[in-house]
Design a protein around this motif. Structure first.
Motif, PDB file in Angstrom:
ATOM      1  N   ILE A 109       1.036  -0.698  -0.256  1.00  0.00           N
ATOM      2  CA  ILE A 109      -0.338  -0.167   0.107  1.00  0.00           C
ATOM      3  C   ILE A 109       0.888   1.013  -0.299  1.00  0.00           C
ATOM      4  CG2 ILE A 109      -1.612   1.314   1.495  1.00  0.00           C
ATOM      5  CD1 ILE A 109      -2.178  -1.151   2.417  1.00  0.00           C
ATOM      6  N   CYS A 110       0.686   2.033  -1.059  1.00  0.00           N
ATOM      7  CA  CYS A 110       1.215   3.438  -1.065  1.00  0.00           C
ATOM      8  C   CYS A 110      -0.022   4.685  -0.446  1.00  0.00           C
ATOM      9  CB  CYS A 110       1.686   4.337  -2.232  1.00  0.00           C
ATOM     10  SG  CYS A 110       2.027   5.074  -2.589  1.00  0.00           S
ATOM     11  N   ALA A 111       0.366   5.355   0.262  1.00  0.00           N
ATOM     12  CA  ALA A 111      -0.391   6.366   0.749  1.00  0.00           C
ATOM     13  C   ALA A 111       0.146   8.762   0.265  1.00  0.00           C
ATOM     14  CB  ALA A 111      -0.380   6.413   2.287  1.00  0.00           C
ATOM     15  N   TYR A 112      -0.549   8.720  -0.608  1.00  0.00           N
ATOM     16  CA  TYR A 112       0.363   9.859  -0.514  1.00  0.00           C
ATOM     17  C   TYR A 112      -0.212  11.231   0.013  1.00  0.00           C
ATOM     18  CZ  TYR A 112       1.530  13.155  -4.971  1.00  0.00           C
ATOM     19  OH  TYR A 112       1.913  14.344  -5.108  1.00  0.00           O
ATOM     20  N   ASN A 113       0.589  11.707   0.840  1.00  0.00           N
ATOM     21  CA  ASN A 113       0.977  13.365   1.709  1.00  0.00           C
ATOM     22  C   ASN A 113       0.606  14.346   0.676  1.00  0.00           C
ATOM     23  OD1 ASN A 113       3.051  14.493   3.765  1.00  0.00           O
ATOM     24  ND2 ASN A 113       1.134  14.518   3.936  1.00  0.00           N
ATOM     25  N   VAL A 114       0.116  14.656   0.113  1.00  0.00           N
ATOM     26  CA  VAL A 114      -0.445  15.493  -0.875  1.00  0.00           C
ATOM     27  C   VAL A 114      -0.249  17.120  -0.499  1.00  0.00           C
ATOM     28  CG1 VAL A 114      -2.599  14.212  -1.807  1.00  0.00           C
ATOM     29  CG2 VAL A 114      -3.019  16.003  -0.106  1.00  0.00           C
ATOM     30  N   LYS A 138       2.432   5.725   8.024  1.00  0.00           N
ATOM     31  CA  LYS A 138       3.233   4.358   8.302  1.00  0.00           C
ATOM     32  C   LYS A 138       2.549   3.429   9.245  1.00  0.00           C
ATOM     33  CE  LYS A 138       7.410   1.591   7.598  1.00  0.00           C
ATOM     34  NZ  LYS A 138       8.390   1.488   7.191  1.00  0.00           N
ATOM     35  N   ARG A 139       2.359   4.113  10.473  1.00  0.00           N
ATOM     36  CA  ARG A 139       1.429   3.208  11.337  1.00  0.00           C
ATOM     37  C   ARG A 139       0.429   2.465  11.176  1.00  0.00           C
ATOM     38  NH1 ARG A 139       1.077   7.367  15.123  1.00  0.00           N
ATOM     39  NH2 ARG A 139      -1.117   7.860  14.464  1.00  0.00           N
ATOM     40  N   ALA A 140      -0.659   3.723  10.233  1.00  0.00           N
ATOM     41  CA  ALA A 140      -1.749   3.636   9.646  1.00  0.00           C
ATOM     42  C   ALA A 140      -1.192   1.621   8.557  1.00  0.00           C
ATOM     43  CB  ALA A 140      -2.247   4.040   9.291  1.00  0.00           C
ATOM     44  N   GLY A 141      -0.806   1.762   8.572  1.00  0.00           N
ATOM     45  CA  GLY A 141      -0.857   0.895   7.373  1.00  0.00           C
ATOM     46  C   GLY A 141       0.268   0.687   6.508  1.00  0.00           C
ATOM     47  N   SER A 142       0.647   2.406   5.794  1.00  0.00           N
ATOM     48  CA  SER A 142       1.093   2.670   4.524  1.00  0.00           C
ATOM     49  C   SER A 142       2.710   2.028   4.644  1.00  0.00           C
ATOM     50  CB  SER A 142       1.438   3.902   4.103  1.00  0.00           C
ATOM     51  OG  SER A 142       1.759   4.081   2.768  1.00  0.00           O
TER      52      SER A 142
END
Length: 323
Positions: A268-273, A303-307
């Motif tokens: 999983i990737c997350a975009y810190n926009v 990252k702690r959330a799962g990314s």
């Protein structure tokens, strides 16, 4: 056991023990730096709403990439601002498109820097929407054709990963087939799977010159109120061949990141926009916050959330602090 036998502070009293039991480790491997490339030579246009970020011509983009690589940044995500636009975004498919030029130049100087190409039409269309307009709205299926051509062209230019961000139904499967049919079966796809119609994108639209000229993107980007729909979107993208799925934005959607992580066995990737980034910069400029501490806390929370992966404009500022 209860207090006084159990004292959780025992392991907080020393930096060594705090490091030993730290559950979430943020490292250089986790971060991707987004960059904006435009035509010209010697061009460095400041993005006023995103302090420290610029629209760069190819020559200066390569120098920026060298700087980042020497600091320890291993991957960049490229967005292009073309010399001209058209109704369908076909300029993004050209052999000498701006991102294609940039990719070849980067790979010539830095073959080991991992280059990801955003695949969308909003920067390349005269109307600023993410696909071809028919009857006043973005037409899903005709847009897929452009996205497939764009992806193949970028693969031919030497990118390491394709990242479709358009939110058209079926686009991952169409791009996967287009890549496979052109001998790019090993090209990974990182899909913007749960991309919300968010107000946090404002500064990015300045940077990419991609604000829609009419209406909004609510007919194809997700409603911020929806959570279960994100799971359906991610499931479809995985089924169609996505190798990595993305949640965008990050901070107001940490619950979505966790839900996706708990549901699917996939990176999983997350975009810190841009809006999330610029709010931190604005508060730091006022002296209201400690920018470095806040930034590390934000990235660690994502990252702690799962990314597993984080795209962030903070990357260039924070990379020196990470091992």
């Amino acid at each position: 056991m209860a207090f006084p036998i159990t004292r959780l502070r025992r392991l907080r009293g020393n930096e060594v023990t705090r490091n030993m039991i730290r559950e979430t480790q943020l490292t250089r491997n986790d971060l991707i730096m987004p960059l904006f490339v435009r035509p010209g030579k010697g061009v460095q246009n400041p993005i006023n709403s995103m302090p420290g970020n610029f629209q760069l011509s190819v020559d200066l983009l390569v120098e920026k990439c060298k700087e980042l690589y020497n600091k320890g940044v291993q991957s960049v995500l490229l967005f292009g601002i073309p010399e001209h636009k058209d109704e369908h975004g076909l300029v993004a498919c050209e052999h000498n498109g701006i991102v294609q030029q940039a990719t070849r130049a980067i790979k010539k100087e830095l073959p080991d820097l991992y280059v990801i190409a955003d695949v969308c039409n909003c920067e390349y269309t005269t109307h600023g929407h993410c696909g071809s307009i028919i009857n006043g709205d973005v037409d899903n299926d005709s847009t897929l054709i452009t996205l497939g051509k764009q992806s193949v062209s970028l693969a031919e230019a030497g990118v390491d990963m394709i990242a479709p961000s358009d939110m058209m139904d079926g686009r991952v499967g169409h791009i996967r087939k287009a890549l496979d049919d052109n001998d790019f079966s090993n090209m990974p796809i990182m899909a913007y799977s749960a991309k919300y119609a968010s107000a946090f994108y404002g500064p990015f639209r300045d940077a990419a010159e991609s604000a829609p000229q009419f209406g909004n993107r609510a007919t194809y980007q997700m409603d911020p109120a929806n959570s279960n729909e994100a799971i359906r979107e991610v499931e479809l993208d995985i089924f169609e061949g996505a190798d990595i799925v993305m949640v965008k934005p990050a901070l107001s959607y940490l619950d979505i990141i966790r839900k996706v992580k708990d549901t699917f066995n996939i990176p999983i990737c997350a975009y810190n926009v841009s809006g999330e980034f610029s709010m931190v910069k604005a508060a730091a400029e006022k002296g209201w916050i400690d920018e470095n501490r806040i930034t590390l806390e934000i990235l660690t929370s994502i990252k702690r959330a799962g990314s597993d992966i984080i795209i962030s404009y903070h990357t260039q500022d924070i990379i020196d602090q990470l091992k």
